[in-house]
Design a protein around this motif. Structure first.
Motif, PDB file in Angstrom:
ATOM      1  N   ALA A 180       0.829  -1.207   0.000  1.00 13.10           N
ATOM      2  CA  ALA A 180       0.000   0.000   0.000  1.00 13.10           C
ATOM      3  C   ALA A 180       0.860   1.252   0.000  1.00 13.10           C
ATOM      4  N   MET A 223      -6.336  -0.569   1.969  1.00  6.86           N
ATOM      5  CA  MET A 223      -6.012  -0.706   0.554  1.00  6.86           C
ATOM      6  C   MET A 223      -7.287  -0.633  -0.290  1.00  6.86           C
ATOM      7  N   VAL A 232       0.020  -5.605  -7.869  1.00  8.03           N
ATOM      8  CA  VAL A 232       0.429  -5.769  -6.475  1.00  8.03           C
ATOM      9  C   VAL A 232       1.045  -7.150  -6.232  1.00  8.03           C
ATOM     10  N   VAL A 274      -5.568  -4.027 -10.571  1.00  8.53           N
ATOM     11  CA  VAL A 274      -4.634  -3.455  -9.595  1.00  8.53           C
ATOM     12  C   VAL A 274      -3.919  -4.574  -8.832  1.00  8.53           C
ATOM     13  N   ILE A 320       0.050   2.420  -4.395  1.00  9.97           N
ATOM     14  CA  ILE A 320      -1.188   1.746  -4.776  1.00  9.97           C
ATOM     15  C   ILE A 320      -2.107   2.694  -5.539  1.00  9.97           C
ATOM     16  N   HIS A 326      -1.119   2.862  -9.177  1.00 11.66           N
ATOM     17  CA  HIS A 326      -1.604   1.713  -9.950  1.00 11.66           C
ATOM     18  C   HIS A 326      -3.087   1.872 -10.290  1.00 11.66           C
TER      19      HIS A 326
END
Length: 413
Positions: free
Chosen positions: A131, A365, A174, A170, A135, A138
């Motif tokens: 995070a 998140m 990640v 996303v 984030i 993204h």
């Protein structure tokens, strides 16, 4: 509807697990889950007997306080399904679609106490790490990419064209997955949550992809969630790593995509919310909070198992009984919300992220994904408005969730 006249205490609660039970699946459950919750509350009170897919008996916890009691007391209500009596005694088959949601796995959700703390620590440490590595960047990238596909058309379905896949795209970044895997993984994750005959097949597909990912990252570590789990000081073994990748991938995607669709629905059907956001008088966290109360992304949370004979909401719960947590029903409990039409702005005590030791560790998140996605959408699409009357919007529910079917919009090109 499959119910009989309840017997037992004055609460309307039956004296035996499964007696007088209502099916929590099927046609009515798919179209009117809140109607079922209201009827169960009227007939039984804060805890009601229900049947899950395959007519598996469970207690549905409807009351807010009763939900909190179950969630906050793992010594009485364990997450370890190895004590589930119906499964232990062979009345639930290992291939049942329910196993994808209720079965024991070597992950933090399936365990309590020290094993839970060890495994959850590995998950939370790495969620915080990813995070903090952009984030929102993204989300912005993939949101623009999704919008580019329909921006010139002047109309779109913000479920199918935006909310349904954005969180998984996303998550591919990640996790260190190929972007091309995003759409099919989103579809498989949704079908695992939905249940039914294909749930096991799609779960196996997800596990295969994540197993290959873990093997690649073990050989070539990166700065992603997968590599972080592998390298964490908790020392997760191979099975624990893949099971936690599955847990986070499915949970984060399904909850966030559902919540994103509901947030957009609220903004577009309640003009005061949209004008408040555009004018800056309202922030997106207030929108998300309202949705958490009224349409939580998981309507029913699986599951807890009684560790001893006890009473809950006047019901005689027996050791090994399955309880499922009515998060949506608890949030609408008249005992805490006598007037559901009143806004709950500033009140974060909803049940949407669960509670207690197993409270969702990825909520920050998820909130970042939703807030960034809505912000990008509102800036990219001037004059954004609903293309149909609000009352024409429909939802379809499974045992565990209720998802918005579509969200048709128009905007200025």
């Amino acid at each position: 509807m499959n119910h009989q006249t309840p017997s037992g205490p004055a609460t309307g609660c039956p004296v035996a697990h499964g007696e007088g039970a209502t099916r929590l699946y099927g046609t009515q459950a798919a179209t009117d889950p809140h109607g079922i919750y209201a009827r169960l509350r009227e007939e039984h009170g804060s805890v009601a007997p229900v049947l899950l897919e395959g007519d598996v008996p469970a207690w549905l916890v409807l009351g807010y306080r009763e939900n909190r009691r179950v969630l906050d007391n793992p010594l009485q209500f364990s997450r370890d399904s190895r004590i589930w009596r119906d499964f232990r005694d062979g009345r639930v088959d290992a291939t049942s679609p329910l196993i994808q949601m209720l079965g024991w796995r070597p992950d933090c959700v399936s365990q309590d106490g020290e094993p839970h703390r060890r495994l959850r620590g590995a998950v939370t440490d790495n969620l915080y790490a990813v995070a903090g590595r952009g984030i929102r960047r993204h989300v912005t990238h993939f949101a623009h990419k999704q919008i580019d596909a329909f921006a010139d058309a002047g109309r779109a379905d913000l479920v199918a064209d935006f909310a349904e896949y954005l969180p998984m795209l996303v998550l591919t970044r990640v996790f260190g997955l190929a972007e091309g895997e995003g759409r099919s993984l989103a579809e498989s994750s949704n079908l695992v949550i939905k249940g039914g005959a294909d749930a096991l097949t799609h779960n196996d597909r997800i596990m295969g992809i994540l197993g290959e990912l873990a093997a690649r990252r073990r050989a070539e570590p990166g700065s992603d969630f997968t590599s972080g789990l592998i390298e964490h000081h908790a020392g997760l073994d191979e099975d624990e790593i893949v099971q936690h990748l599955r847990l986070v991938l499915i949970t984060a995607h399904t909850m966030t995509s559902n919540l994103l669709a509901r947030a957009l629905q609220l903004v577009l059907t309640e003009t005061s919310w949209l004008s408040g956001l555009v004018s800056g008088q309202l922030n997106l966290s207030a929108v998300v909070e309202e949705v958490m109360w009224n349409t939580p992304p998981l309507a029913v949370l699986p599951g807890r198992f009684a560790t001893a004979d006890l009473e809950l909401g006047g019901c005689p719960v027996k050791e090994g009984d399955l309880l499922v947590l009515g998060l949506a029903a608890g949030n609408h409990d008249p005992g805490i919300r006598p007037d559901p039409g009143v806004s709950v702005q500033g009140n974060a005590s909803h049940l949407a992220f669960s509670s207690g030791p197993h409270e969702c560790p990825g909520q920050n998140m998820g909130q970042a994904i939703i807030e960034t996605a809505v912000d990008v959408l509102l800036h990219r699409l001037p004059g954004l408005r609903l293309a149909v009357p609000p009352e024409e919007l429909t939802s379809t529910a499974s045992t565990w969730e209720s998802r918005l079917d579509s969200l048709p919009v128009e905007f200025t090109v």
